[in-house]
Design an enzyme around this catalytic site. Structure first.
Site, mmCIF file in Angstrom:
data_model
loop_
_atom_site.group_PDB
_atom_site.id
_atom_site.type_symbol
_atom_site.label_atom_id
_atom_site.label_comp_id
_atom_site.label_asym_id
_atom_site.label_seq_id
_atom_site.Cartn_x
_atom_site.Cartn_y
_atom_site.Cartn_z
ATOM 1 N N SER A 136 42.881 41.667 30.267
ATOM 2 C CA SER A 136 44.151 41.509 29.538
ATOM 3 C C SER A 136 45.108 40.739 30.431
ATOM 4 O O SER A 136 44.948 40.747 31.662
ATOM 5 C CB SER A 136 44.752 42.887 29.255
ATOM 6 O OG SER A 136 46.070 42.769 28.748
ATOM 7 N N TYR A 149 47.276 51.557 31.378
ATOM 8 C CA TYR A 149 46.553 50.422 30.797
ATOM 9 C C TYR A 149 46.470 49.273 31.808
ATOM 10 O O TYR A 149 45.393 48.748 32.074
ATOM 11 C CB TYR A 149 47.236 49.948 29.513
ATOM 12 C CG TYR A 149 46.515 48.817 28.818
ATOM 13 C CD1 TYR A 149 45.271 49.025 28.224
ATOM 14 C CD2 TYR A 149 47.055 47.531 28.770
ATOM 15 C CE1 TYR A 149 44.598 47.988 27.593
ATOM 16 C CE2 TYR A 149 46.391 46.491 28.138
ATOM 17 C CZ TYR A 149 45.154 46.724 27.546
ATOM 18 O OH TYR A 149 44.488 45.693 26.936
HETATM 19 P P1 NAP Z 1 40.578 46.961 18.481
HETATM 20 O O1 NAP Z 1 40.656 46.151 17.234
HETATM 21 O O2 NAP Z 1 41.201 48.306 18.524
HETATM 22 O O3 NAP Z 1 39.039 47.053 18.897
HETATM 23 C C1 NAP Z 1 38.587 47.909 19.915
HETATM 24 C C2 NAP Z 1 37.089 48.077 19.809
HETATM 25 O O4 NAP Z 1 36.650 48.885 20.927
HETATM 26 C C3 NAP Z 1 36.658 48.825 18.550
HETATM 27 O O5 NAP Z 1 35.430 48.288 18.106
HETATM 28 C C4 NAP Z 1 36.468 50.248 19.045
HETATM 29 O O6 NAP Z 1 35.559 50.993 18.296
HETATM 30 C C5 NAP Z 1 35.886 49.981 20.418
HETATM 31 N N1 NAP Z 1 35.993 51.133 21.288
HETATM 32 C C6 NAP Z 1 37.111 51.764 21.729
HETATM 33 N N2 NAP Z 1 36.797 52.792 22.524
HETATM 34 C C7 NAP Z 1 35.446 52.814 22.602
HETATM 35 C C8 NAP Z 1 34.501 53.647 23.261
HETATM 36 N N3 NAP Z 1 34.875 54.704 24.007
HETATM 37 N N4 NAP Z 1 33.171 53.359 23.130
HETATM 38 C C9 NAP Z 1 32.774 52.331 22.370
HETATM 39 N N5 NAP Z 1 33.606 51.518 21.694
HETATM 40 C C10 NAP Z 1 34.927 51.767 21.821
HETATM 41 O O7 NAP Z 1 41.292 46.183 19.672
HETATM 42 P P2 NAP Z 1 40.951 44.800 20.436
HETATM 43 O O8 NAP Z 1 42.237 44.199 20.757
HETATM 44 O O9 NAP Z 1 39.943 43.996 19.687
HETATM 45 O O10 NAP Z 1 40.339 45.379 21.782
HETATM 46 C C11 NAP Z 1 39.225 44.788 22.425
HETATM 47 C C12 NAP Z 1 39.544 44.595 23.899
HETATM 48 O O11 NAP Z 1 40.577 43.612 24.042
HETATM 49 C C13 NAP Z 1 40.059 45.851 24.590
HETATM 50 O O12 NAP Z 1 39.439 45.969 25.852
HETATM 51 C C14 NAP Z 1 41.552 45.572 24.732
HETATM 52 O O13 NAP Z 1 42.134 46.279 25.799
HETATM 53 C C15 NAP Z 1 41.526 44.074 24.978
HETATM 54 N N6 NAP Z 1 42.784 43.361 24.791
HETATM 55 C C16 NAP Z 1 43.418 43.325 23.584
HETATM 56 C C17 NAP Z 1 44.583 42.588 23.444
HETATM 57 C C18 NAP Z 1 45.291 42.448 22.119
HETATM 58 O O14 NAP Z 1 46.431 41.990 22.086
HETATM 59 N N7 NAP Z 1 44.682 42.784 21.033
HETATM 60 C C19 NAP Z 1 45.123 41.895 24.528
HETATM 61 C C20 NAP Z 1 44.466 41.966 25.746
HETATM 62 C C21 NAP Z 1 43.299 42.694 25.857
HETATM 63 P P3 NAP Z 1 36.030 52.047 17.124
HETATM 64 O O15 NAP Z 1 36.220 51.217 15.880
HETATM 65 O O16 NAP Z 1 34.891 52.998 17.014
HETATM 66 O O17 NAP Z 1 37.312 52.688 17.581
#
Ligand code: NAP
Length: 276
Positions: A136, A149
């Site tokens: 991130s 985080y």
């Molecule tokens: P998201 O839409 O909430 O997706 C998160 C994914 O991770 C979902 O498929 C979720 O599965 C899965 N997950 C969460 N905890 C888990 C666990 N214990 N075991 C297996 N799967 C798990 O959010 P996202 O933004 O796409 O997040 C993906 C990554 O991007 C994360 O590492 C997040 O920190 C990073 N990120 C996001 C942003 C942003 O602005 N969106 C910015 C920087 C970094 P479930 O559906 O089962 O919950």
């Protein structure tokens, strides 16, 4: 080398993981994706004959090795691992429990490390592979209310960069991909928010929490474009150890590096005074 690859992506039910899986499948790649429930797995596998679901929580540490070896044997060999699964904890430091921190690190750090540990021996024996860790901009910059985080993402940045140096001699690349704010479920259903308790923090933190809730779903970044950028990264013969995604991340990280550099200059004499 064939241009069609096999990707193993954790967390393909929504957000970046889903977008990357869909774009990768559309580009002719094979995708092994992890999901946490059977219904989501079926939906994922219905996307394509090249979409293979694995039921896995990244904190199921006892079952990870066996699940990955089986997936690699059955649907692989895997060329690219994408450690994407993760979530954000939001809460003032003083109001956030140690258990909140443990859970944040279990998923974002230990989960990604455990999955990586299962793949490294396979990649090392094959003398090839690419590990992409979704960190991130919070792995570079900080703001009040997301100490755990940011801590988890700084940790993953550090582990990722170190690993890239250990694995480079074997032809294995490791890239930490640091997105800015994107329209995923991160600030919505996935975010864990510690309840407010201490009025002293109201003025600082309440507007931050409110702004994040209001912005959810309206962030600048498009996950599909992030997926296309990651496909470009995967296609590279010489991928970088770090890649930022989004102009917000670029600006904020540049500002941080400039501030850090200015502070180093300001205190240079004191820093140098300890030699000898
Ligand atoms: P998201 O839409 O909430 O997706 C998160 C994914 O991770 C979902 O498929 C979720 O599965 C899965 N997950 C969460 N905890 C888990 C666990 N214990 N075991 C297996 N799967 C798990 O959010 P996202 O933004 O796409 O997040 C993906 C990554 O991007 C994360 O590492 C997040 O920190 C990073 N990120 C996001 C942003 C942003 O602005 N969106 C910015 C920087 C970094 P479930 O559906 O089962 O919950």
């Amino acid at each position: 080398m064939s241009t069609s690859k096999t990707l193993f992506i954790t967390g393909v039910s929504s957000g970046f993981g889903k977008a990357l899986a869909q774009q990768a499948l559309a580009a002719g790649h094979t995708v092994i994706g992890t999901l946490r429930d059977q219904q989501a797995l079926q939906t994922f596998e219905s996307l394509s004959q090249r979409a293979h679901g694995v039921l896995l929580d990244v904190t199921d540490f006892d079952t990870i090795d066996a699940a990955i070896n089986q997936a690699d044997r059955t649907f692989g060999p895997v060329d690219v691992l994408v450690n994407n699964a993760g979530y954000g904890h939001e809460g003032v430091f003083e109001e956030s429990s140690l258990d909140d921190m443990r859970r944040q690190f279990e998923v974002n750090v230990f989960g990604a490390v455990a999955i990586t540990k299962a793949f490294v021996p396979l990649f090392r024996q094959r003398r090839s592979g690419h590990i992409i860790n979704i960190t991130s901009m919070g792995g570079y910059i900080t703001m009040p209310g997301i100490a755990y985080y940011c801590g988890s993402k700084f940790a993953l940045e550090g582990i990722s960069e170190t690993l890239s140096k250990e694995l480079k001699p074997f032809g294995i690349f490791v890239t930490a991909v640091a997105p800015g704010s994107f329209r995923t479920d991160w600030a919505g259903r996935s975010m864990q928010r510690s309840p407010r308790q201490i009025a002293d923090y109201d003025a600082l933190f309440d507007p931050i929490r409110q702004a994040r809730e209001e912005k959810s779903g309206k962030q600048l970044g498009d996950p599909v474009k992030a997926a296309q950028a990651m496909l470009q990264l995967i296609a590279s013969d010489n991928p970088p150890a770090h890649l930022l995604l989004g102009s917000d991340a670029l600006q904020l990280v540049r500002d941080k590096l400039a501030q850090l550099s200015a502070q180093m200059d300001e205190w240079e004499q004191v820093t140098r005074s300890t030699d000898g």
